[in-house]
Write a protein that holds these residues in place. Structure first.
Motif, PDB file in Angstrom:
ATOM      1  N   ILE A 197       0.837  -1.204   0.000  1.00 38.76           N
ATOM      2  CA  ILE A 197       0.000   0.000   0.000  1.00 38.76           C
ATOM      3  C   ILE A 197       0.868   1.249   0.000  1.00 38.76           C
ATOM      4  O   ILE A 197       0.614   2.213  -0.716  1.00 38.76           O
ATOM      5  CB  ILE A 197      -0.949  -0.005   1.218  1.00 38.76           C
ATOM      6  CG1 ILE A 197      -2.008  -1.090   1.051  1.00 38.76           C
ATOM      7  CG2 ILE A 197      -1.614   1.351   1.384  1.00 38.76           C
ATOM      8  CD1 ILE A 197      -2.906  -1.249   2.235  1.00 38.76           C
ATOM      9  N   ASN A 198       1.907   1.248   0.825  1.00 32.57           N
ATOM     10  CA  ASN A 198       2.730   2.447   0.934  1.00 32.57           C
ATOM     11  C   ASN A 198       3.537   2.718  -0.322  1.00 32.57           C
ATOM     12  O   ASN A 198       3.848   3.859  -0.629  1.00 32.57           O
ATOM     13  CB  ASN A 198       3.679   2.325   2.135  1.00 32.57           C
ATOM     14  CG  ASN A 198       2.905   2.377   3.442  1.00 32.57           C
ATOM     15  OD1 ASN A 198       1.858   2.997   3.506  1.00 32.57           O
ATOM     16  ND2 ASN A 198       3.415   1.718   4.458  1.00 32.57           N
ATOM     17  N   SER A 199       3.898   1.658  -1.058  1.00 33.36           N
ATOM     18  CA  SER A 199       4.763   1.881  -2.215  1.00 33.36           C
ATOM     19  C   SER A 199       3.969   2.147  -3.483  1.00 33.36           C
ATOM     20  O   SER A 199       4.538   2.325  -4.541  1.00 33.36           O
ATOM     21  CB  SER A 199       5.664   0.660  -2.428  1.00 33.36           C
ATOM     22  OG  SER A 199       4.854  -0.468  -2.686  1.00 33.36           O
ATOM     23  N   SER A 200       2.646   2.171  -3.406  1.00 35.67           N
ATOM     24  CA  SER A 200       1.857   2.452  -4.607  1.00 35.67           C
ATOM     25  C   SER A 200       0.882   3.574  -4.286  1.00 35.67           C
ATOM     26  O   SER A 200       0.792   4.031  -3.162  1.00 35.67           O
ATOM     27  CB  SER A 200       1.087   1.208  -5.037  1.00 35.67           C
ATOM     28  OG  SER A 200       0.189   0.864  -4.002  1.00 35.67           O
ATOM     29  N   VAL A 239      -5.699   3.951  -2.971  1.00 38.83           N
ATOM     30  CA  VAL A 239      -6.686   4.852  -2.376  1.00 38.83           C
ATOM     31  C   VAL A 239      -7.800   4.051  -1.737  1.00 38.83           C
ATOM     32  O   VAL A 239      -8.001   2.887  -2.026  1.00 38.83           O
ATOM     33  CB  VAL A 239      -7.305   5.794  -3.435  1.00 38.83           C
ATOM     34  CG1 VAL A 239      -6.260   6.705  -4.014  1.00 38.83           C
ATOM     35  CG2 VAL A 239      -8.011   5.008  -4.517  1.00 38.83           C
ATOM     36  N   GLN A 240      -8.532   4.731  -0.834  1.00 43.47           N
ATOM     37  CA  GLN A 240      -9.749   4.145  -0.297  1.00 43.47           C
ATOM     38  C   GLN A 240     -10.927   4.726  -1.077  1.00 43.47           C
ATOM     39  O   GLN A 240     -10.811   5.790  -1.673  1.00 43.47           O
ATOM     40  CB  GLN A 240      -9.913   4.522   1.182  1.00 43.47           C
ATOM     41  CG  GLN A 240      -8.807   4.016   2.081  1.00 43.47           C
ATOM     42  CD  GLN A 240      -8.858   4.688   3.441  1.00 43.47           C
ATOM     43  OE1 GLN A 240      -9.018   5.903   3.514  1.00 43.47           O
ATOM     44  NE2 GLN A 240      -8.730   3.920   4.503  1.00 43.47           N
ATOM     45  N   LEU A 241     -12.050   4.064  -1.032  1.00 42.60           N
ATOM     46  CA  LEU A 241     -13.241   4.594  -1.674  1.00 42.60           C
ATOM     47  C   LEU A 241     -14.006   5.486  -0.699  1.00 42.60           C
ATOM     48  O   LEU A 241     -14.162   5.141   0.467  1.00 42.60           O
ATOM     49  CB  LEU A 241     -14.169   3.461  -2.131  1.00 42.60           C
ATOM     50  CG  LEU A 241     -13.694   2.621  -3.297  1.00 42.60           C
ATOM     51  CD1 LEU A 241     -14.795   1.664  -3.705  1.00 42.60           C
ATOM     52  CD2 LEU A 241     -13.293   3.473  -4.471  1.00 42.60           C
ATOM     53  N   SER A 283     -10.881  -0.587   5.239  1.00 45.19           N
ATOM     54  CA  SER A 283      -9.648  -1.362   5.283  1.00 45.19           C
ATOM     55  C   SER A 283      -9.275  -1.940   3.933  1.00 45.19           C
ATOM     56  O   SER A 283      -8.315  -2.694   3.831  1.00 45.19           O
ATOM     57  CB  SER A 283      -9.789  -2.517   6.280  1.00 45.19           C
ATOM     58  OG  SER A 283     -10.246  -2.034   7.511  1.00 45.19           O
ATOM     59  N   VAL A 284     -10.063  -1.646   2.910  1.00 48.26           N
ATOM     60  CA  VAL A 284      -9.769  -2.147   1.570  1.00 48.26           C
ATOM     61  C   VAL A 284      -9.239  -0.993   0.737  1.00 48.26           C
ATOM     62  O   VAL A 284      -9.893   0.040   0.610  1.00 48.26           O
ATOM     63  CB  VAL A 284     -11.019  -2.754   0.915  1.00 48.26           C
ATOM     64  CG1 VAL A 284     -10.700  -3.254  -0.476  1.00 48.26           C
ATOM     65  CG2 VAL A 284     -11.567  -3.881   1.775  1.00 48.26           C
ATOM     66  N   TYR A 285      -8.052  -1.191   0.184  1.00 47.84           N
ATOM     67  CA  TYR A 285      -7.420  -0.147  -0.634  1.00 47.84           C
ATOM     68  C   TYR A 285      -7.420  -0.582  -2.090  1.00 47.84           C
ATOM     69  O   TYR A 285      -7.403  -1.775  -2.394  1.00 47.84           O
ATOM     70  CB  TYR A 285      -5.982   0.088  -0.173  1.00 47.84           C
ATOM     71  CG  TYR A 285      -5.889   0.806   1.148  1.00 47.84           C
ATOM     72  CD1 TYR A 285      -6.088   0.133   2.349  1.00 47.84           C
ATOM     73  CD2 TYR A 285      -5.600   2.166   1.196  1.00 47.84           C
ATOM     74  CE1 TYR A 285      -6.008   0.798   3.557  1.00 47.84           C
ATOM     75  CE2 TYR A 285      -5.508   2.834   2.399  1.00 47.84           C
ATOM     76  CZ  TYR A 285      -5.726   2.146   3.583  1.00 47.84           C
ATOM     77  OH  TYR A 285      -5.642   2.813   4.776  1.00 47.84           O
TER      78      TYR A 285
END
Lengths: 364, 207
Positions: B175-178, B181-183, B192-194
């Motif tokens: 998550i951190n390297s891309s 986004v969250q909806l 909790s789903v990105y």
């Protein structure tokens, strides 16, 4: 802004919840009139009839709620989440309101040992008034806390539902008071007064509706979608006819007509009140349905899982049946609380009762 | 969970494996793939959006549930206690993501009335008609050490599952390297789903 397809999901709440919210609001509004009668002598004759409107309405509203639940047998669980659930708070408020309302009605039935205790009656009216206001606001707050629905998630929704509840309650009280047999023409003047009050309430209601639609429209992309479906989309007929015409133009037009003729006619009050009551129900149903049909970022399921969102035959039968039950209770209550000289008989003889003239005649 | 939308092909294998693993009744889908169209012809784009429950940190469904049937378990998964749910659907009204389904009746895929299929008889017994159900990240599979069914099945390896609270987990690093986004983040639900958006310029409609 991306164009997204407008997608109407199956709304979780339909006819039953709309009826429950309508009856909750109208019951609270009617009780406000009953309490008004306790504090202002000129409205005293109406207290009995307003209470008769209020209590069966909230009970039938609870029946609608039970009919709507998936597992009504477990409904005692609804009191569990006092910390954060508006529905829990509302259930507590409504149960208390029903009990206090029943207690207040018992004063008018005259065969209870405490029936002549006017001080106690006034106290119970005060307690009932507080609970009635809480009920009216709760019906709006229920929708107001849902985060994803911009049409619901406005602080104006509790205000709107409270004002609408008041106008519906006044309308129903006027109808029952006119149709109920009365000893003297003592209710003629207060009915006329609350009907005039109702015309101010419905103007206030429409100011709130306009503010709500405007603020939701500019507030968000999803919100503008909801408002568009109301003003020009699939709900436009319901809105412009069921709400604006029946709820504002027709009653105010009748008022203007009778003012021009320099007298208020009883038949005019009856027709206006019916129209206002119906528009109160339409408002609840409209807000629920339109608030759910929003464009959300993800639409159109791959497998086309959209189910039809029109009410089923069962929904219609139960809704009509429960409203018929309410009508039967009102009729039974009128019979129990009756006297002679019905306004209805006068209505049949002469539909245009000039109210001021009649009051002058009585005073002579 | 992290879902890479540039990898999703819209095959719906996740939908089917979820259904098979959780034995969901007719018409109930815990996860599914939505198609989002944007633009006007001829400049249209289609975005394929698989989603189930977002397992929000500030879950509105938990806040509004009057019976405490919706609750957040220790590891952050929002669960439904089927014995407490009264079917009021307040949670469905409150969820901004359309994650929950109301099971008014439990229908068989193969016959009307009760099913003679052994899978349906066993599988549907975990659900009560008149309650609400949703994706629970295959909590029972997780407890046994497996991945959720959708994650394991995806042929495009679009889904990643892991521990969001652990900054060193594969999930957190991905998550951190891309640009995940969250909806609907402005609603404050903190899902909790990105999602990693695809390379084409597709913007999701804001609230």
């Amino acid at each position: 802004m991306t164009d997204t397809l407008f997608f109407t999901e199956l709304s979780p709440w339909g006819l039953f919840i709309a009826s429950y919210l309508f009856l909750g609001g109208a019951s609270g509004g009617a009780f406000c009139i009953a309490a008004l009668g306790e504090f202002k002598k000129e409205y005293q004759p109406l207290s009995k009839w307003a209470a008769l409107v209020s209590v069966p309405a909230i009970i039938v509203g609870l029946l609608f709620l039970l009919a709507d639940l998936g597992e009504p047998i477990r409904s005692i669980n609804v009191f569990a989440n006092v910390e954060s659930s508006v529905m829990t708070w509302g259930s507590i408020i409504i149960v208390l309101f029903t009990l206090v309302g029943l207690f207040y009605v018992s004063f008018w039935l005259r065969f209870f040992p405490w029936s002549n205790n006017t001080r106690l009656r006034k106290l119970s009216a005060e307690a009932g008034l507080a609970l009635a206001l809480a009920t009216m606001i709760y019906t709006g707050l229920l929708l107001g806390v849902a985060p994803g629905r911009p049409l619901w998630n406005s602080p104006l929704i509790p205000v709107l539902f409270a004002v609408s509840g008041l106008s519906s309650g006044i309308a129903l009280t006027a109808i029952i008071s006119i149709l109920a047999p009365i000893k003297k023409l003592e209710t003629l003047h207060p009915i006329d007064q609350i009907h005039k009050l109702d015309s101010y309430v419905i103007i206030a209601e429409f100011i709130v509706v306009a503010s709500l639609l405007a603020s939701v429209f500019v507030g968000s992309f999803t919100g503008s979608g909801s408002v568009t479906t109301i003003l020009t989309g699939q709900f436009s007929l319901v809105f412009w006819f069921g709400l604006v015409t029946l709820g504002l133009i027709f009653p105010l037009g009748l008022q203007a007509y009778s003012r021009a003729k320099k007298n208020n006619f009883l038949s005019e009050i009856l027709m206006s009140s019916f129209a206002i009551a119906i528009s109160g129900f339409v408002l609840r149903f409209l807000i629920i349905s339109a608030g759910y049909s929003i464009p959300i970022p993800y639409v159109a399921n791959f497998f086309d899982l959209v189910q039809t969102s029109s009410p089923t035959l069962y929904d219609y039968v139960v809704t009509i049946g429960l409203f018929a039950l309410l009508g039967a209770v009102y009729f039974g209550g009128i019979v129990i609380l009756r006297s002679e000289n019905t306004l209805l008989q006068m209505l049949r003889k002469n539909g245009h009762i000039a109210i001021e003239k009649t009051i002058k005649k009585i005073k002579k | 969970m992290l879902i890479d939308l540039s990898r999703c092909v819209g095959c719906n294998a996740c939908t089917v494996s979820c259904k098979a693993s959780n034995a969901t009744p007719d018409g109930v889908f815990f996860t599914h793939v939505d198609k989002v169209e944007s633009g006007t012809f001829p400049n249209t784009q289609v975005l394929l959006l698989p989603h189930g429950c977002m397992q929000c940190e500030n879950a509105p469904c938990v806040a509004v549930c009057p019976t405490h049937a919706s609750y957040k378990r220790g590891d952050g998964i929002v669960m439904i206690d089927q014995t407490k749910c009264i079917g009021c659907r307040y949670c469905i009204a409150a969820c901004p993501y359309g994650a929950r389904t109301y099971m008014k009746t439990i229908n068989s895929y193969f016959s009307t009335g009760s099913s003679s299929d052994i899978f349906e008889q066993v599988g549907y017994s975990q659900y009560t008609a008149g309650t609400v159900a949703k994706c629970e990240f295959c909590a029972t599979r997780l407890d046994q050490g497996y991945q959720p069914a959708c994650v394991q099945t995806c042929p495009a390896v679009a889904r990643t599952f892991g521990d969001l609270d652990d900054p060193n987990s594969d999930l957190s690093q991905a998550i951190n390297s891309s640009n995940a986004v969250q909806l609907l983040p402005e609603l404050g639900t903190n899902p909790s789903v990105y999602y990693i958006l695809p390379e084409q310029p597709v913007t999701l409609a804001k609230k």
